[in-house]
Write a protein that holds these residues in place. Sequence first.
Motif, PDB file in Angstrom:
ATOM      1  N   ASP A 134       0.719  -1.140  -0.397  1.00 21.96           N
ATOM      2  CA  ASP A 134      -0.407  -0.630   0.156  1.00 21.96           C
ATOM      3  C   ASP A 134       0.876   1.342   0.064  1.00 21.96           C
ATOM      4  OD1 ASP A 134      -2.511   1.482   0.074  1.00 21.96           O
ATOM      5  OD2 ASP A 134      -2.151   1.867   2.141  1.00 21.96           O
ATOM      6  N   GLU A 135       2.150   0.988   0.383  1.00 15.73           N
ATOM      7  CA  GLU A 135       2.736   2.548   1.242  1.00 15.73           C
ATOM      8  C   GLU A 135       3.793   2.771  -0.355  1.00 15.73           C
ATOM      9  OE1 GLU A 135       4.319   3.490   5.009  1.00 15.73           O
ATOM     10  OE2 GLU A 135       3.520   1.693   5.094  1.00 15.73           O
ATOM     11  N   ILE A 136       3.742   1.895  -0.748  1.00 13.74           N
ATOM     12  CA  ILE A 136       4.617   2.224  -2.382  1.00 13.74           C
ATOM     13  C   ILE A 136       3.614   2.269  -3.778  1.00 13.74           C
ATOM     14  CG2 ILE A 136       6.764   1.759  -1.936  1.00 13.74           C
ATOM     15  CD1 ILE A 136       6.639  -0.579  -3.503  1.00 13.74           C
ATOM     16  N   GLY A 137       2.760   2.699  -2.957  1.00  9.83           N
ATOM     17  CA  GLY A 137       1.021   2.860  -4.268  1.00  9.83           C
ATOM     18  C   GLY A 137       0.480   4.513  -3.384  1.00  9.83           C
ATOM     19  N   MET A 138       0.478   4.409  -5.697  1.00 11.00           N
ATOM     20  CA  MET A 138      -0.750   5.597  -5.769  1.00 11.00           C
ATOM     21  C   MET A 138      -2.029   6.175  -5.398  1.00 11.00           C
ATOM     22  SD  MET A 138       2.147   7.568  -8.334  1.00 11.00           S
ATOM     23  CE  MET A 138      -0.001   9.648  -7.872  1.00 11.00           C
ATOM     24  N   ASN A 139      -2.288   4.323  -5.232  1.00  9.51           N
ATOM     25  CA  ASN A 139      -3.790   5.302  -5.238  1.00  9.51           C
ATOM     26  C   ASN A 139      -4.259   4.860  -3.993  1.00  9.51           C
ATOM     27  OD1 ASN A 139      -6.800   3.771  -5.153  1.00  9.51           O
ATOM     28  ND2 ASN A 139      -6.174   1.301  -5.733  1.00  9.51           N
ATOM     29  N   PRO A 140      -5.693   5.760  -3.361  1.00 14.41           N
ATOM     30  CA  PRO A 140      -5.797   5.725  -1.627  1.00 14.41           C
ATOM     31  C   PRO A 140      -6.841   4.900  -1.390  1.00 14.41           C
ATOM     32  CG  PRO A 140      -6.846   7.312  -3.673  1.00 14.41           C
ATOM     33  CD  PRO A 140      -5.473   6.604  -4.546  1.00 14.41           C
ATOM     34  N   GLU A 141      -7.252   4.389  -2.041  1.00 15.19           N
ATOM     35  CA  GLU A 141      -8.382   3.486  -1.879  1.00 15.19           C
ATOM     36  C   GLU A 141      -7.569   1.409  -1.031  1.00 15.19           C
ATOM     37  OE1 GLU A 141     -11.130   2.841  -4.654  1.00 15.19           O
ATOM     38  OE2 GLU A 141     -11.950   4.348  -4.133  1.00 15.19           O
ATOM     39  N   GLY A 142      -5.989   1.971  -1.936  1.00 21.15           N
ATOM     40  CA  GLY A 142      -4.526   1.188  -1.442  1.00 21.15           C
ATOM     41  C   GLY A 142      -5.740  -0.402  -2.367  1.00 21.15           C
ATOM     42  N   TYR A 143      -3.945  -0.688  -3.387  1.00 14.98           N
ATOM     43  CA  TYR A 143      -4.442  -2.824  -3.041  1.00 14.98           C
ATOM     44  C   TYR A 143      -2.747  -2.801  -1.847  1.00 14.98           C
ATOM     45  CZ  TYR A 143      -4.844  -1.710  -7.570  1.00 14.98           C
ATOM     46  OH  TYR A 143      -5.172  -1.032  -9.282  1.00 14.98           O
ATOM     47  N   TYR A 144      -3.837  -3.906  -0.778  1.00 18.18           N
ATOM     48  CA  TYR A 144      -3.507  -4.251  -0.092  1.00 18.18           C
ATOM     49  C   TYR A 144      -2.815  -5.253   0.202  1.00 18.18           C
ATOM     50  CZ  TYR A 144      -6.794  -0.819   1.027  1.00 18.18           C
ATOM     51  OH  TYR A 144      -7.619   0.756   1.245  1.00 18.18           O
ATOM     52  N   SER A 145      -2.037  -5.576   0.894  1.00 15.30           N
ATOM     53  CA  SER A 145      -0.932  -7.327   1.096  1.00 15.30           C
ATOM     54  C   SER A 145      -2.058  -8.002   1.770  1.00 15.30           C
ATOM     55  CB  SER A 145       0.238  -6.969   1.598  1.00 15.30           C
ATOM     56  OG  SER A 145      -0.062  -7.111   2.755  1.00 15.30           O
ATOM     57  N   ASP A 146      -3.309  -8.657   2.678  1.00 12.67           N
ATOM     58  CA  ASP A 146      -3.394  -9.054   3.142  1.00 12.67           C
ATOM     59  C   ASP A 146      -4.984  -9.162   3.187  1.00 12.67           C
ATOM     60  OD1 ASP A 146      -4.291  -6.691   4.261  1.00 12.67           O
ATOM     61  OD2 ASP A 146      -3.982  -7.425   6.464  1.00 12.67           O
ATOM     62  N   ASN A 147      -5.570 -10.394   3.133  1.00 11.16           N
ATOM     63  CA  ASN A 147      -7.231 -10.081   2.866  1.00 11.16           C
ATOM     64  C   ASN A 147      -8.216  -9.376   3.567  1.00 11.16           C
ATOM     65  OD1 ASN A 147      -9.420 -12.322   2.020  1.00 11.16           O
ATOM     66  ND2 ASN A 147      -9.774 -13.083   3.660  1.00 11.16           N
ATOM     67  N   GLU A 148      -7.472  -9.175   4.914  1.00 14.86           N
ATOM     68  CA  GLU A 148      -8.039  -8.636   5.205  1.00 14.86           C
ATOM     69  C   GLU A 148      -8.902  -6.567   4.873  1.00 14.86           C
ATOM     70  OE1 GLU A 148      -7.253 -12.239   7.601  1.00 14.86           O
ATOM     71  OE2 GLU A 148      -5.690 -10.565   6.879  1.00 14.86           O
ATOM     72  N   LYS A 149      -7.203  -6.774   4.353  1.00 13.66           N
ATOM     73  CA  LYS A 149      -7.357  -5.093   3.042  1.00 13.66           C
ATOM     74  C   LYS A 149      -6.940  -4.290   4.143  1.00 13.66           C
ATOM     75  CE  LYS A 149     -10.305  -6.134  -0.136  1.00 13.66           C
ATOM     76  NZ  LYS A 149     -11.607  -5.528  -0.998  1.00 13.66           N
ATOM     77  N   THR A 150      -5.539  -4.191   4.766  1.00 17.51           N
ATOM     78  CA  THR A 150      -5.158  -3.711   6.772  1.00 17.51           C
ATOM     79  C   THR A 150      -4.600  -2.014   5.454  1.00 17.51           C
ATOM     80  OG1 THR A 150      -4.048  -4.721   7.375  1.00 17.51           O
ATOM     81  CG2 THR A 150      -3.763  -2.960   7.935  1.00 17.51           C
TER      82      THR A 150
END
Length: 533
Positions: free
Chosen positions: A383-399
């Motif tokens: 998430d922290e090296i992506g610009m998408n404010p809604e996030g591409y998350y690394s976990d199933n819980e979308k942290t």
Amino acid sequence: MRLRSLLAAASAACLLTAFAAPAVAGGGRGEDPRPGGTGLTRADRAQLQRYAKDTWKSFDAMTDKTTGLPADNIEGDLDTASRSGYTSPTNIGAYLWSTVVAEELDLISSREAKTRLKQTLTTVAGMERHEASGMYYNWYDEATGAKLTTFPGGDPVDPFLSSVDNGWFAAALMVVKASEPSLAPHAEAILAGMDFGAFYDLDQFGGERPGMVFGGFWADPPAGTACPGTLADGTEVQFTCHHYDILNSEPRIVTYIGIARGQIPAEAYFATSRTFPASCDWSWLETRPVGEMQNYLGIDVFEGAFPYRGMNIVPTWGGTMFEELMPDLFVPEATWGPKSWGVNHPLAVRAQIEHGMDQAGYGYWGFSPASDPFANYREYGVDEIGMNPEGYYSDNEKTNVDKGYDGCREATNPLPGAPEPTFGDGVVTAHAGFLALPYAPREAMDNLAGIKNTLQAYGPGGFYDSVAVRSNTQAQRYLSLDQGIVMGVLGNVLGKDMLKTAFSTGAVEATVRPLIAMEEFGSGYADGREVNP
């Protein structure tokens, strides 16, 4: 094979178990992160050859024997009855370049490779495409080659012309053309009809600066939102209402090909953003970038980067390995741009490793769009090296991680002074780990070994598409695109950059290399250390 001469001349089942994460190192293993030094042992290369052999089995199972078209996906047992019933230009391209790789790695004979390639090209040449642009639609029946207006499950399809999907298909045609001379006329005949200028918005800024590439267009009005427009010859189409407006994402392959074929102006490379400007007008981003303005070819470019764990990294849209490194399968970006991609690619890989191993503590890493172990398909990223404010998350819980926009907006998670968020069931995909091989070979080999041997997320066609590592929930499925990424990496690593050599000689090098070479990104270690000392 012809490519050997060219190189010489150029010099959804789930498995639920408890497990203990392997001791995969996070750094300091002494590998050479540069593309020119693989850092692999003879045993590593033998293991990669075995991975290639198994991965190719999935393509053999996915591909229709009459049309030579691969399905989009197949179940993990490789039962041909489980083929998806649809395919795309990207999938077809992945099969074409994977066939070239399979021959180079002696997985199939030269005769078989030529037969397979010719069969696919013959089918593709007869498939319906958009007459004015010469582009291919997004979905076809792999068993017949017919354009789809309804998916196998009954859902309607608005036939769409995707810029990036046609880009990957064209990249594969360029590889075939260079590596199989007897089929070069067939590949070029298809390429010659494809006008990437159809996707380029020349008037986006009223002619004051270069425009960008549309996501694509529909030939007829779709059920959803579209923006009417016309092609250069006056043909009316329905464009997407968005452009691909950042550089560090997979659609840059379209710009590369369009520039090389004289259909998109060279200046378009600098039209897209590295990050959006560091002002409160852009405070909806989760990180405020650092950087400064530079000028290239008369175009002002903000050389922005996102701070992350002592690194400044030019972000992708979603923080995914696919966006960062898939174009690098074909264009030697790190070599041609030592002060841009040559700095950013190793740092993006390092960020993925540190996120998985240290920040989230998954014990594994490699985050990119893939099959969802709990559903169908999902985007995963750091998430922290992506610009998408809604996030591409690394976990199933979308942290989510949102550290605020300094001077404009407060942080939301973590709050100032609070500990890092607690990450849940991290989802990794093997193709992301493979993409890291040229930049962190030892860590990539260890990571893949853990996924295979400890998680056992491996089947008759190679690595399953993804796995949630804490619960060991596996997406026991194979996707043509992701298997094609694996084959592409293995072709380059074991075959002396064979895809890059085939794709990037001639017009690509003459037109694209000077653009990449002139730029210096704002990425690097925050303390000034060299990335590749």
